[in-house]
Enzyme design. Structure first.
Site, mmCIF file in Angstrom:
data_model
loop_
_atom_site.group_PDB
_atom_site.id
_atom_site.type_symbol
_atom_site.label_atom_id
_atom_site.label_comp_id
_atom_site.label_asym_id
_atom_site.label_seq_id
_atom_site.Cartn_x
_atom_site.Cartn_y
_atom_site.Cartn_z
ATOM 1 N N LYS A 158 15.103 12.092 33.124
ATOM 2 C CA LYS A 158 15.029 12.986 31.967
ATOM 3 C C LYS A 158 16.200 12.754 31.023
ATOM 4 O O LYS A 158 17.250 12.260 31.423
ATOM 5 C CB LYS A 158 14.940 14.446 32.390
ATOM 6 C CG LYS A 158 15.965 14.900 33.386
ATOM 7 C CD LYS A 158 15.614 16.307 33.844
ATOM 8 C CE LYS A 158 16.541 16.786 34.927
ATOM 9 N NZ LYS A 158 16.177 18.079 35.479
ATOM 10 N N GLY A 164 13.818 22.059 27.991
ATOM 11 C CA GLY A 164 12.460 22.590 27.888
ATOM 12 C C GLY A 164 11.392 21.608 28.328
ATOM 13 O O GLY A 164 10.283 21.639 27.831
ATOM 14 N N GLU A 200 16.970 12.454 39.012
ATOM 15 C CA GLU A 200 16.980 13.419 40.113
ATOM 16 C C GLU A 200 15.782 13.179 41.026
ATOM 17 O O GLU A 200 14.687 12.897 40.544
ATOM 18 C CB GLU A 200 16.910 14.831 39.521
ATOM 19 C CG GLU A 200 17.496 15.910 40.387
ATOM 20 C CD GLU A 200 17.581 17.235 39.628
ATOM 21 O OE1 GLU A 200 18.654 17.545 39.098
ATOM 22 O OE2 GLU A 200 16.553 17.935 39.583
ATOM 23 N N ARG A 292 24.361 37.447 37.345
ATOM 24 C CA ARG A 292 23.949 38.799 36.948
ATOM 25 C C ARG A 292 23.201 39.447 38.110
ATOM 26 O O ARG A 292 22.916 38.791 39.094
ATOM 27 C CB ARG A 292 22.980 38.697 35.763
ATOM 28 C CG ARG A 292 21.813 37.781 36.099
ATOM 29 C CD ARG A 292 20.727 37.759 35.063
ATOM 30 N NE ARG A 292 19.958 36.542 35.080
ATOM 31 C CZ ARG A 292 18.947 36.263 35.894
ATOM 32 N NH1 ARG A 292 18.557 37.133 36.785
ATOM 33 N NH2 ARG A 292 18.310 35.110 35.832
#
Lengths: 454, 77
Positions: A158, A164, A200, A292
């Site tokens: 990639k 995206g 990857e 978070r």
């Protein structure tokens, strides 16, 4: 202890944070857009401030207006919850610069984990297994051939500058790689002005398993794992804890690696380290760390008895982590399903509307986190999540039975919801056997489109 | 004169992204099936298409305006 908290969010999670704060005697200030004046979080908070028009960009993402509201109301702290500004390092910095306590990690920790390459590097340095691949940019096919020794096939190529899903190619053999690499380079150069690539290993059938951590900047503990393999378009729809796929020894190894990463980056607050777990190879790989509280935190609360949001508030208030690792134990099994205002019969089209005939399930082992009430108008401007149904029982089988029972009790009139999806999934043999992976639900939805339409 | 109404409640956008020009400028001609804007409903985007052909489109809703289902988005002659 914190004295007065502004909750920079809306919906069920704003309600959740307000409840945790009020349980601890902390005063609460809600913020709301013009579309949310009647929202439950506004009703439940001690005070509320209108921060702008419906568009999130002008209200819930408006850092200036939110900080001004906190200062105007005399708050000493800010909780971002999830979504909106929760993983915005600039927001954490701005809150701190305004003299307020940010309930979460520092801007630097958010930045470190928010960047794919720096997060991967930090994880690898802490000894956390990462998906085999290039350590950084691959600038030529010769360098690419060396990376293949680590990845094997299939391999994903990639664009380093991409995002995206653009510019991604998969090669299944050396011949395909020799062809795809130069094409990907040319494509990356054309699309992004940068021919740098990243490689990857492709993990075929993988489960999504994540570890909950709590840390105070010095100490870190884990609260075991959650499995969230049932996903539609990369959105989790059903989460559970613990994962039935892990052996005891691998579970300990996985959870210890999450703690090691949290400690290595001096993490503070609640966080989640996400992994892919490859059943066949019995190995796990780091994907990312979310800095978070997460949507699915209640399943961890159910099996450990820890109030994660309350612990976040205590840590932000300056208390050292008060739970020792050996005190965290797992009891039974918990499942959460996300009830979204979407029509499963029409490809999950969003379905805003006015809530009527609301019947909330109850009884032993049932929790319902939501912002719904009779007459509530679900605005079209935000996420479609209406409610989370969480069930807890002695075993996974009993939890699925309880989930079915609670879903039958639940009525949400006036809108279409994802409830029929979960009734069908709870009855599915693969789900009951726990025999799923992250792409399983997409295939199931195609095979069962007619059943959901009925 | 005919009106193009919003098929859904949500946020109205006149272009496909902040960096691209609007689908239609005021005064443009419109052919049935042309995309004249997008409505964002709960984070998903839906094209708004003109159902009839006409001339001289005039927008009644601005970019990023919140709209209800049935709200007028534009007039055409």
């Amino acid at each position: 202890m914190l004295k007065k908290l502004l909750i920079a969010n809306r919906g069920e999670i704003a309600v959740r944070v307000i409840r945790a704060a009020q349980d601890l005697g902390i005063a609460t200030v809600a913020v709301y857009s013009a579309a949310d004046a009647e929202a439950l979080h506004v009703q439940l908070a001690d005070e509320a401030v209108n921060i702008g028009p419906p568009a999130a960009k002008k209200s819930y993402l408006n850092i200036e207006a939110i900080i001004a509201a906190a200062l105007e109301k005399g708050c000493d702290s800010m909780h971002p919850a999830y979504g909106f500004l929760a993983e915005n390092a600039g927001f954490s910095d701005a809150v701190t610069a305004a003299g307020l306590t940010f309930v979460g990690p520092s801007g630097d920790a958010i930045r470190l984990m928010g960047d794919k390459v720096s997060a991967r590097t930090a994880a690898a340095a802490a000894g956390v297994p990462v998906v085999p691949g290039s350590t950084g940019r691959v600038d030529g096919i010769e360098a690419g051939r060396h990376v293949l020794e680590a990845t094997g096939f299939p391999v994903m190529i990639k664009a380093a500058a991409g995002g995206g899903g653009r510019g991604i190619r998969i090669a299944n053999s050396l011949a395909e790689f020799e062809q795809a690499f130069p094409q990907a380079q040319a494509e990356a150069l054309a699309a992004f002005g940068d021919g740098g690539l990243y490689m990857e290993k492709v993990i075929g059938k993988a489960r999504h398993i994540e570890v909950q951590v709590l840390a105070d900047g010095q100490q870190a503990i884990h609260c075991y794992e959650r499995e969230c393999s049932l996903q539609r378009r990369r959105q989790k729809v059903w989460e559970e804890a613990p994962s039935r796929a892990l052996s005891t020894s691998l579970r300990e190894e996985l959870c210890a690696s999450a703690v090691a990463l949290a400690k290595a980056v001096g993490y503070s607050g609640a966080g989640t380290v996400e992994y892919l777990y490859d059943d066949e190879a019995d190995r796990f790989y780091f994907i990312e760390m979310n800095t978070r509280i997460q949507v699915e935190h209640p399943v961890t609360e159910a099996i450990t008895g820890i109030d994660l949001v309350a612990e976040m508030l205590r840590i932000a208030g300056g208390e050292p982590l008060r739970i020792a690792q050996e005190d965290v134990t797992v009891t039974g099994h918990a499942i959460e399903v996300r009830l979204n205002a979407e029509d499963p019969a029409r490809d999950f089209a969003p379905f805003p509307g006015t809530i009527g005939d609301l019947r909330i399930p109850g009884g032993p082992g049932v929790r319902f986190d939501s912002m719904l009430y009779n007459g509530y108008q679900v605005p079209p401007f935000y996420d479609s999540l209406l409610a989370k149904l969480i069930v807890h029982a002695e075993t996974r089988e009993a939890a699925i039975m309880r989930l079915t029972r609670a879903l039958r009790e639940l009525e949400i009139g006036g809108v279409k919801t994802t409830k029929p999806l979960f009734l069908a999934l709870a009855a599915d043999p693969s789900v009951r056997a726990g025999d799923v992976h992250t792409r399983w639900l997409e295939g199931w939805l195609q095979d069962n489109a007619t059943a959901l339409a009925g | 004169m005919a009106q193009i109404l919003s098929p859904l409640p949500g946020t109205f956008y006149r272009s496909s992204s902040p960096d691209t020009p609007p689908f239609k400028a005021d005064g443009d001609d419109v052919t049935a099936g042309d995309v004249i804007g997008l409505i964002e409903v709960m984070k998903s985007f839906h094209e708004v298409k003109a159902e009839i052909s006409g001339k001289n489109i005039r927008f009644a809703a601005d970019n990023e305006d919140p709209v209800m289902a049935g709200a007028p988005l534009a007039d055409i002659d």
